[in-house]
Design a protein around this motif. Structure first.
Motif, PDB file in Angstrom:
ATOM      1  N   PRO A 856      32.450  -0.387 -25.494  1.00  0.00           N
ATOM      2  CA  PRO A 856      31.451  -1.418 -25.208  1.00  0.00           C
ATOM      3  C   PRO A 856      32.055  -2.774 -24.878  1.00  0.00           C
ATOM      4  O   PRO A 856      31.599  -3.460 -23.953  1.00  0.00           O
ATOM      5  CB  PRO A 856      30.643  -1.478 -26.517  1.00  0.00           C
ATOM      6  CG  PRO A 856      30.822  -0.144 -27.143  1.00  0.00           C
ATOM      7  CD  PRO A 856      32.210   0.276 -26.792  1.00  0.00           C
ATOM      8  N   ALA A 857      33.090  -3.164 -25.623  1.00  0.00           N
ATOM      9  CA  ALA A 857      33.676  -4.489 -25.399  1.00  0.00           C
ATOM     10  C   ALA A 857      34.287  -4.591 -24.009  1.00  0.00           C
ATOM     11  O   ALA A 857      34.044  -5.566 -23.280  1.00  0.00           O
ATOM     12  CB  ALA A 857      34.737  -4.775 -26.462  1.00  0.00           C
ATOM     13  N   LEU A 858      35.075  -3.603 -23.613  1.00  0.00           N
ATOM     14  CA  LEU A 858      35.756  -3.684 -22.327  1.00  0.00           C
ATOM     15  C   LEU A 858      34.790  -3.469 -21.166  1.00  0.00           C
ATOM     16  O   LEU A 858      35.015  -3.991 -20.063  1.00  0.00           O
ATOM     17  CB  LEU A 858      36.904  -2.680 -22.296  1.00  0.00           C
ATOM     18  CG  LEU A 858      38.033  -3.033 -23.293  1.00  0.00           C
ATOM     19  CD1 LEU A 858      39.059  -1.911 -23.373  1.00  0.00           C
ATOM     20  CD2 LEU A 858      38.721  -4.343 -22.888  1.00  0.00           C
ATOM     21  N   ARG A 859      33.702  -2.708 -21.371  1.00  0.00           N
ATOM     22  CA  ARG A 859      32.684  -2.601 -20.327  1.00  0.00           C
ATOM     23  C   ARG A 859      32.011  -3.954 -20.111  1.00  0.00           C
ATOM     24  O   ARG A 859      31.729  -4.328 -18.960  1.00  0.00           O
ATOM     25  CB  ARG A 859      31.646  -1.541 -20.703  1.00  0.00           C
ATOM     26  CG  ARG A 859      32.092  -0.107 -20.363  1.00  0.00           C
ATOM     27  CD  ARG A 859      30.940   0.877 -20.407  1.00  0.00           C
ATOM     28  NE  ARG A 859      30.417   1.052 -21.764  1.00  0.00           N
ATOM     29  CZ  ARG A 859      30.921   1.904 -22.642  1.00  0.00           C
ATOM     30  NH1 ARG A 859      31.963   2.673 -22.324  1.00  0.00           N
ATOM     31  NH2 ARG A 859      30.383   2.017 -23.845  1.00  0.00           N
ATOM     32  N   ARG A 860      31.754  -4.651 -21.204  1.00  0.00           N
ATOM     33  CA  ARG A 860      31.158  -5.993 -21.044  1.00  0.00           C
ATOM     34  C   ARG A 860      32.087  -6.902 -20.238  1.00  0.00           C
ATOM     35  O   ARG A 860      31.639  -7.659 -19.376  1.00  0.00           O
ATOM     36  CB  ARG A 860      30.863  -6.620 -22.426  1.00  0.00           C
ATOM     37  CG  ARG A 860      29.666  -6.044 -23.137  1.00  0.00           C
ATOM     38  CD  ARG A 860      29.250  -6.899 -24.328  1.00  0.00           C
ATOM     39  NE  ARG A 860      30.255  -6.959 -25.375  1.00  0.00           N
ATOM     40  CZ  ARG A 860      30.356  -6.080 -26.369  1.00  0.00           C
ATOM     41  NH1 ARG A 860      29.499  -5.074 -26.449  1.00  0.00           N
ATOM     42  NH2 ARG A 860      31.300  -6.218 -27.291  1.00  0.00           N
TER      43      ARG A 860
END
Length: 868
Positions: A856-860
């Motif tokens: 989730p963090a890197l997709r954001r």
């Protein structure tokens, strides 16, 4: 003294030193005649040689202080006799604790000159600009009231009101901010003054005024403010029928205290003051001839050589003002003194043979004569007419007799007084707790004690007498051993620290610490309050002069040496010399108990220095060792910071949420660090919310520096959301504050945020300029982390342009730099998400513990750029 009625009268006598008083009169008249005749004022022409210093030097006990006081008395008496109100004097004994603090010294000068009139616009407005930045949240009036010497001088003329009135004429809305209102009013005052200066509407005719208003708010800048006082003095209206120019004389006593220091920084500041005020006569008294006219002092002092001080060179033997060796009294003068000092029915009470013995032994030393007179009075009270056999001998012999004259209890009080610069009744009771109050009260009436109620502890022994007492005491049957002295010194040291509770002011803390360090260095004693006092002053940014004048301390304990070294390390680190600070602090714990408070202080500041050099790993090791110790709160905060730097976000958040700051400044730091964690996890709403809370707290408490930091963080957050207007507004507001409270690291962060915002707004040229500025600013202050921010913005530019090879090259530099420093490694997977996508990015630095997982963090982060 016997308590019986007597025809014997003791009185204070000044033996007229004709040469010295004549030199003063010629110097005073000659200075003002030269000022009246000058085509170009020496205040304006700063290249003119200075002829405003009259020096009297000679051995201890020769009567220099008495001479200085008598010259001041005559000056003011003559002015009063002529009904003149345009002559003022200022007296400063530079040996007193805190007397050479530059802020206090300048305010005492300003208070003295304030007797001539209330308008000193150049100095007062520049002071308002300095104070708002150098003392965020501290009203000037609190400082004026903290030191007895400054308080007495300022209250006599209403100095706070004078300065507020001057500021109010320029900036009515901010008039109270300097003296007693909220800090934001003082900052508003500074901004208004600065803007009027930049527009050329304020004191543009005063050379240096604009420079000093714009300069950094530090002691280096402050040391040039005497020029503004001299400029204002020159513009005071002439008075009386004769049209006299207002005249001022400054008496600087015990000047050898400055000249004997290995570090001449304080003397350098004082010399600037003298040089920049050529329309004021400075009368300097001390043991040594001042060497300002010697070329050998170049590099230690600013203004050196006979060109700067033509009258102070050894070759000058006629032109006044100049340097005078204060000689011993002639036999005739000494006899006159002894005849007049004590009389019976108007005739000399001291027989001729006694006077002859005293004159032969004293060889004209006034302090010797004083002690002999006291000894004569004691003998007269106890035994009737004293014999000549009881007089004469060396100075130490006279001091020994004076000690023997006293009751045992008072001998112990003299010995106690000889250990420390100044005392009061409470200090004496602390040193000798078994003695009754009446004994202390009688002792304080003894004539060999000097009294000056300008100081919180007003009583003192002459330095020469203090040294003689220590030597003489060893010859007495009941003399103190070194162990006795150390025990009493330890009690005095504890007493010095007792008033330093949470409400103690900075001035009181600094003066107590200065006295405490002297006692500690001389007698091998130590008390933990000195560690807390040093740390408090460091946290308040008042560390600059703490180590000035302290000796190595032959009897100093390891704790004493460690505190001195810690202060020196702070000085190096705060001045941008962190590697030198590390080297200095590396061996400072030798001889200390590992768990002791002093050892913890050293480790704390060594950790800070290591962190400033970019060695986060070694710093963290030291912080861990401080957990659950005296500096637990600071250690835990910096360990949270280390966890954040190394991507242990969940652990950092958990710890930070369970803490609360010790004060508003600490709480603001805690909030901002929580915001950092959310920001680098691309949780921008949460980050902005916490930063906004930090901004509100900073504004409520008047913490301009903290508000500037939080605003820079808002800009760093908003730039990733494409909110260019928010970035611009936050950046501009941060810069306004950073113009007031300088913090170049935050300027680096603001500029890097503008680089990102420009890149995402499809303005690559502006972004590249901002990246270059970020690197330049970072190099200028040695801030390695600034290059990480520049790399991130540069990689973003490459990625947006489709230049993946260029992005990977810069990413390689970023990866190497962050691995070496042991922090900020999370940026590598973040930038990789723009180049290779979030799935590939997760393979870089898998140890990073993203708050909701790497996916989730890197997709954001990938979505932020619009590339994936």
């Amino acid at each position: 003294m016997s308590g019986a009625s007597s025809t014997v009268t003791a009185q204070r006598v000044f033996t007229n030193r004709v040469n010295e008083t004549t030199a003063f009169s010629r110097s005073w008249e000659g200075l003002h005649e030269a000022l009246d005749a000058a085509e170009i004022s020496p205040v304006a022409d700063r290249l003119q040689g200075r002829r405003n210093v009259l020096t009297f030097y000679g051995v201890g006990g020769i009567g220099k202080t008495t001479l200085s006081q008598e010259l001041e008395r005559r000056l003011l008496a003559e002015a009063a006799a002529e009904d003149r109100d345009d002559v003022v004097s200022v007296r400063i004994d530079v040996s007193e604790d805190g007397a050479c603090d530059l802020e206090g010294m300048l305010l005492r000068l300003r208070a003295g000159l304030g007797q001539l009139g209330s308008r000193w616009p150049a100095f007062d407005l520049a002071l308002a600009s300095y104070w708002a930045r150098a003392h965020p949240g501290e009203p000037l009036q609190e400082f004026l009231d903290a030191s007895p010497a400054v308080r007495r001088a300022s209250r006599s003329i209403g100095l706070g009101e004078q300065i507020a009135a001057t500021v109010g004429q320029v900036v009515p809305a901010g008039a109270g901010g300097l003296v007693g209102l909220a800090h934001h009013a003082a900052l508003a005052t500074y901004r208004a003054i600065r803007e009027r200066v930049r527009e050329g509407r304020l004191l543009s005719e005063c050379d240096l005024f604009a420079e000093l208003v714009e300069a950094d708010a530090d002691y280096e800048t402050l040391s040039y403010f005497p020029y503004l006082l001299a400029w204002d003095l020159e513009r005071q209206p002439r008075r009386g029928r004769a049209g006299h120019r207002p005249q001022a004389c400054v008496f600087l006593d015990t000047f050898e205290v400055l000249g004997n220091r290995a570090d001449r920084t304080v003397e350098q500041f004082v010399q600037r003051c003298v040089y920049l005020m050529p329309n004021v006569l400075f009368v300097i008294t001390g043991r040594n001839r001042i060497d300002w006219a010697d070329h050998a002092t170049h590099g230690e002092l600013d203004f050196t050589g006979p060109e700067c001080w033509p009258n102070l060179h050894f070759s000058n033997t006629t032109a006044e003002p100049r340097q005078h060796l204060v000689g011993y009294l002639s036999d005739s003068d000494a006899d006159s003194y002894l005849r007049e000092a004590i009389t019976r029915s108007g005739e000399p009470a001291m027989p001729g043979e006694v006077r002859e013995r005293i004159i032969a032994g004293g060889q004209g030393l006034p302090l010797y004569l004083d002690l002999s007179v006291s000894h004569f009075v004691e003998r007269l009270a106890r035994e009737g007419q004293p014999s000549a056999d009881h007089f004469g001998g060396s100075f130490t012999a006279v001091a020994t007799r004076s000690l023997r004259d006293l009751p045992r209890e008072e001998r112990d009080l003299v010995r106690t007084t000889a250990l420390i610069d100044r005392v009061d009744a409470d200090m004496l009771r602390a040193g000798q707790p078994a003695l009754p109050d009446g004994c202390v009260a009688r002792f304080l009436r003894r004539p060999f004690l000097t009294h000056d109620d300008a100081y919180a502890m007003p009583y003192a022994l002459h330095l020469a007498l203090r040294l003689a007492v220590s030597e003489a005491d060893r010859a007495l049957p009941d003399g103190w051993s070194d162990h006795d002295r150390s025990r009493v010194a330890a009690r005095l040291l504890r007493r010095l620290g007792e008033p330093l509770g949470d409400g103690a002011g900075r001035v009181a803390t600094a003066q107590a610490l200065e006295s405490g360090l002297k006692l500690s260095g001389a007698h091998g004693v130590f008390d933990d309050w000195m560690v807390w006092a040093a740390q408090r002053l460091v946290e308040a940014g008042q560390w600059t002069h703490l180590d000035a004048g302290l000796t190595d301390g032959a009897a100093g304990s390891p704790e004493y040496r460690a505190v001195r070294t810690a202060i020196r390390g702070v000085k190096l680190r705060r001045s941008g010399r962190a590697p030198e600070a590390v080297a200095v602090l590396n061996g400072a714990e030798e001889g200390l108990a590992p768990s002791g408070l002093t050892a913890q202080l050293v480790r704390l500041h060594r950790a800070h220095a290591l962190r400033n050099t970019g060695d986060y790993t070694s710093a963290a090791d030291l912080y861990r060792g401080l957990v659950e110790g005296e500096f637990d709160a600071a250690a835990r905060y910096w360990l949270c910071d280390h966890a954040y730097l190394n991507g242990r976000f969940a652990a950092a958040l958990e710890t930070l949420r369970g803490q609360h700051g010790r004060d508003a400044a600490d709480e603001g730091e805690r909030l901002r660090l929580i915001g950092h964690v959310w920001r680098v996890n691309a949780r921008f709403d949460e980050a902005t919310g916490v930063y906004t809370e930090a901004i509100a707290l900073a504004r409520e408490e008047g913490l301009a520096s903290a508000e500037a930091k939080a605003l820079a963080n808002v800009a760093q957050t908003a730039c990733w959301s494409g909110e260019t207007a928010t970035v611009s507004e936050a950046a501009n507001r941060a810069r306004e504050l950073l113009d007031v409270v300088s913090n170049p690291v935050e300027l680096v962060k603001v500029r890097s945020a503008e680089a990102v915002a420009a890149a995402l707004a499809d303005d690559p040229a502006t972004a590249r300029n901002a990246v270059a500025d970020t690197r330049r600013l970072a190099d200028g202050i040695g801030y390695r982390g600034g290059h990480n921010l520049a790399d991130v913005a540069e990689i973003l530019l490459h990625a947006l342009a489709g230049d993946h090879d260029g992005a990977r090259r810069t990413r390689s530099h970023l990866d190497e730099r962050t691995r070496t420093s042991g922090g900020n490694t999370y940026w590598v997977p973040i930038v990789t998400s723009w180049i290779d996508g979030p799935d590939a990015a997760a393979e870089y630095h898998p140890e990073v513990d993203w708050v909701d997982g790497p996916g989730p963090a890197l997709r954001r982060w990938a979505e932020v750029t619009g590339l994936r």
